[in-house]
Design a protein around this motif. Sequence first.
Motif, PDB file in Angstrom:
ATOM      1  N   PRO A   5      48.882  18.663  27.971  1.00 12.88           N
ATOM      2  CA  PRO A   5      49.688  19.036  29.141  1.00 12.88           C
ATOM      3  C   PRO A   5      50.352  20.392  29.008  1.00 12.88           C
ATOM      4  N   THR A   6      50.878  20.694  27.807  1.00 15.05           N
ATOM      5  CA  THR A   6      51.545  21.986  27.636  1.00 15.05           C
ATOM      6  C   THR A   6      50.560  23.140  27.764  1.00 15.05           C
ATOM      7  N   ALA A   7      49.350  22.937  27.226  1.00 13.94           N
ATOM      8  CA  ALA A   7      48.328  23.980  27.336  1.00 13.94           C
ATOM      9  C   ALA A   7      47.906  24.167  28.785  1.00 13.94           C
ATOM     10  N   LEU A   8      47.796  23.055  29.508  1.00 14.04           N
ATOM     11  CA  LEU A   8      47.426  23.127  30.921  1.00 14.04           C
ATOM     12  C   LEU A   8      48.506  23.853  31.719  1.00 14.04           C
ATOM     13  N   LEU A   9      49.774  23.514  31.467  1.00 12.65           N
ATOM     14  CA  LEU A   9      50.877  24.162  32.170  1.00 12.65           C
ATOM     15  C   LEU A   9      50.919  25.648  31.856  1.00 12.65           C
ATOM     16  N   ALA A  10      50.725  26.005  30.589  1.00 14.47           N
ATOM     17  CA  ALA A  10      50.731  27.413  30.207  1.00 14.47           C
ATOM     18  C   ALA A  10      49.604  28.167  30.906  1.00 14.47           C
ATOM     19  N   GLU A  11      48.432  27.537  30.983  1.00 13.40           N
ATOM     20  CA  GLU A  11      47.294  28.170  31.647  1.00 13.40           C
ATOM     21  C   GLU A  11      47.588  28.409  33.128  1.00 13.40           C
ATOM     22  N   VAL A  12      48.193  27.408  33.768  1.00 11.09           N
ATOM     23  CA  VAL A  12      48.521  27.540  35.190  1.00 11.09           C
ATOM     24  C   VAL A  12      49.564  28.623  35.399  1.00 11.09           C
ATOM     25  N   LEU A  13      50.602  28.652  34.559  1.00  6.78           N
ATOM     26  CA  LEU A  13      51.668  29.644  34.711  1.00  6.78           C
ATOM     27  C   LEU A  13      51.130  31.066  34.528  1.00  6.78           C
ATOM     28  N   VAL A  14      50.248  31.258  33.552  1.00 12.19           N
ATOM     29  CA  VAL A  14      49.662  32.580  33.336  1.00 12.19           C
ATOM     30  C   VAL A  14      48.843  32.990  34.549  1.00 12.19           C
ATOM     31  N   ARG A  15      48.051  32.045  35.050  1.00 10.76           N
ATOM     32  CA  ARG A  15      47.211  32.341  36.213  1.00 10.76           C
ATOM     33  C   ARG A  15      48.064  32.676  37.432  1.00 10.76           C
ATOM     34  N   VAL A  16      49.092  31.876  37.684  1.00  4.46           N
ATOM     35  CA  VAL A  16      49.958  32.100  38.844  1.00  4.46           C
ATOM     36  C   VAL A  16      50.712  33.422  38.701  1.00  4.46           C
ATOM     37  N   ALA A  17      51.174  33.721  37.498  1.00  2.00           N
ATOM     38  CA  ALA A  17      51.900  34.966  37.278  1.00  2.00           C
ATOM     39  C   ALA A  17      51.011  36.181  37.555  1.00  2.00           C
ATOM     40  N   SER A  18      49.769  36.129  37.082  1.00  2.00           N
ATOM     41  CA  SER A  18      48.867  37.267  37.310  1.00  2.00           C
ATOM     42  C   SER A  18      48.548  37.421  38.788  1.00  2.00           C
ATOM     43  N   ILE A  19      48.346  36.296  39.472  1.00  2.98           N
ATOM     44  CA  ILE A  19      48.068  36.351  40.904  1.00  2.98           C
ATOM     45  C   ILE A  19      49.278  36.905  41.651  1.00  2.98           C
ATOM     46  N   THR A  20      50.471  36.491  41.236  1.00  2.00           N
ATOM     47  CA  THR A  20      51.700  36.938  41.897  1.00  2.00           C
ATOM     48  C   THR A  20      51.848  38.455  41.818  1.00  2.00           C
ATOM     49  N   VAL A  21      51.531  39.012  40.640  1.00  2.00           N
ATOM     50  CA  VAL A  21      51.623  40.465  40.478  1.00  2.00           C
ATOM     51  C   VAL A  21      50.703  41.171  41.461  1.00  2.00           C
ATOM     52  N   PHE A  22      49.462  40.699  41.552  1.00  2.00           N
ATOM     53  CA  PHE A  22      48.496  41.335  42.449  1.00  2.00           C
ATOM     54  C   PHE A  22      48.873  41.128  43.916  1.00  2.00           C
ATOM     55  N   ILE A  23      49.394  39.935  44.235  1.00  2.00           N
ATOM     56  CA  ILE A  23      49.822  39.686  45.613  1.00  2.00           C
ATOM     57  C   ILE A  23      50.973  40.616  45.990  1.00  2.00           C
ATOM     58  N   ALA A  24      51.961  40.731  45.098  1.00  2.00           N
ATOM     59  CA  ALA A  24      53.115  41.586  45.378  1.00  2.00           C
ATOM     60  C   ALA A  24      52.671  43.033  45.568  1.00  2.00           C
ATOM     61  N   LEU A  25      51.775  43.491  44.696  1.00  2.00           N
ATOM     62  CA  LEU A  25      51.283  44.869  44.813  1.00  2.00           C
ATOM     63  C   LEU A  25      50.488  45.049  46.097  1.00  2.00           C
ATOM     64  N   GLY A  26      49.585  44.102  46.364  1.00  2.00           N
ATOM     65  CA  GLY A  26      48.743  44.220  47.555  1.00  2.00           C
ATOM     66  C   GLY A  26      49.529  44.126  48.840  1.00  2.00           C
ATOM     67  N   VAL A  27      50.438  43.152  48.914  1.00  2.00           N
ATOM     68  CA  VAL A  27      51.253  42.987  50.119  1.00  2.00           C
ATOM     69  C   VAL A  27      52.140  44.209  50.329  1.00  2.00           C
ATOM     70  N   GLY A  28      52.681  44.741  49.214  1.00  2.00           N
ATOM     71  CA  GLY A  28      53.536  45.920  49.331  1.00  2.00           C
ATOM     72  C   GLY A  28      52.781  47.112  49.900  1.00  2.00           C
ATOM     73  N   LEU A  29      51.596  47.382  49.351  1.00  2.00           N
ATOM     74  CA  LEU A  29      50.800  48.499  49.845  1.00  2.00           C
ATOM     75  C   LEU A  29      50.363  48.267  51.290  1.00  2.00           C
ATOM     76  N   ALA A  30      49.989  47.014  51.590  1.00  2.00           N
ATOM     77  CA  ALA A  30      49.570  46.701  52.961  1.00  2.00           C
ATOM     78  C   ALA A  30      50.719  46.874  53.942  1.00  2.00           C
TER      79      ALA A  30
END
Length: 342
Positions: A5-30
């Motif tokens: 479970p901890t490995a799964l949660l860590a994997e999800v958090l890393v994935r969500v964090a990376s997506i969030t960075v790209f979303i914030a950058l993309g939405v900001g530029l848009a």
Amino acid sequence: MAPEPTALLAEVLVRVASITVFIALGVGLASVAVEFGAVQYIAGLARPLTQPANLPPEVGTAILATTASPTAGYGMLAEYREAGLLDDRATLVAVTMNTFFGFAQHIFTFYAPVLIPILGLKVGLMYVGARALISLAITGTGVLAGALLLSERNVDTTVEADVDEGAAVEADGSGGARDRRARLRAAAESTVEKVRDIVPRLLVVYLVVATLVAYYEEIVTVLFGSPDALGIAGAVAPITGALGLPSAAIPAVAVFAVDTTNGAIFVAPLIENGTFTARAAVATMLVGGIVSFAVSTFKRSIPFQYGIWGREFGSKVIVVNTVLKVVFIAVALVVLLAPTAI
């Protein structure tokens, strides 16, 4: 073997964090692009289309307004129809031609900054490309229909339509009333609001899907006593067999039909773990788009179109839009679901 479970949660958090960075950058530029009127340049493509479609130049202005604000574009066409510049047939052709340019706005405001980061570059570009080609095909159908079906009898260029074109063009915030700092502030506020709205859903849905994928057999066994107790594979086999899609397409379509962003979040981990190929994922989302379109017709299209055109002509607009979208989505599915494609 299911991950810890901890490995799964860590994997999800890393994935969500990376997506969030790209979303914030993309939405900001848009948001900055929209605030400074960048989307208007796409509308320049509309002007050469009006002549072969036998439509007056004013329709090009309405298409420009549609790129900035669909409501403004439709409102201008309604004014042209009311004034007698366009008859019903010419108005339907103009509405059909508007399709790609209305879609273009969403490239800047949703598809590029939000959906592509969630789905990944390859699948995201494939899906957005498919939707763009579908919209472009509908616009092309409008141009062809105008060339074949319209003549001087359908357009009265002697009338003057009282339309506030300047206000419509400024609907995307590109007017000169606000200074640069105010526009940047508005773009920042829009970015924060959109990211704040998306990220919690992204985290919750991604975690739920990842958990179900990782622990499906254990969960079903605990709840029902056997990993095959639900008989899900047998129940969905006829549907997925007909479409050539994996059984996971059924819940994915259901989620996508309710909300496009949540549907993309649902599909993303299933692409990563190999459940969906890129083509199968795009095909699944297009099927979800058909269902979603049916739902949104009752929730949004009918009130909007009836408000713009009235019940009688609004019904005609809805029918034309619905038929063309379903037909061209079906064509895209035929290509994507070909036996050698998936």
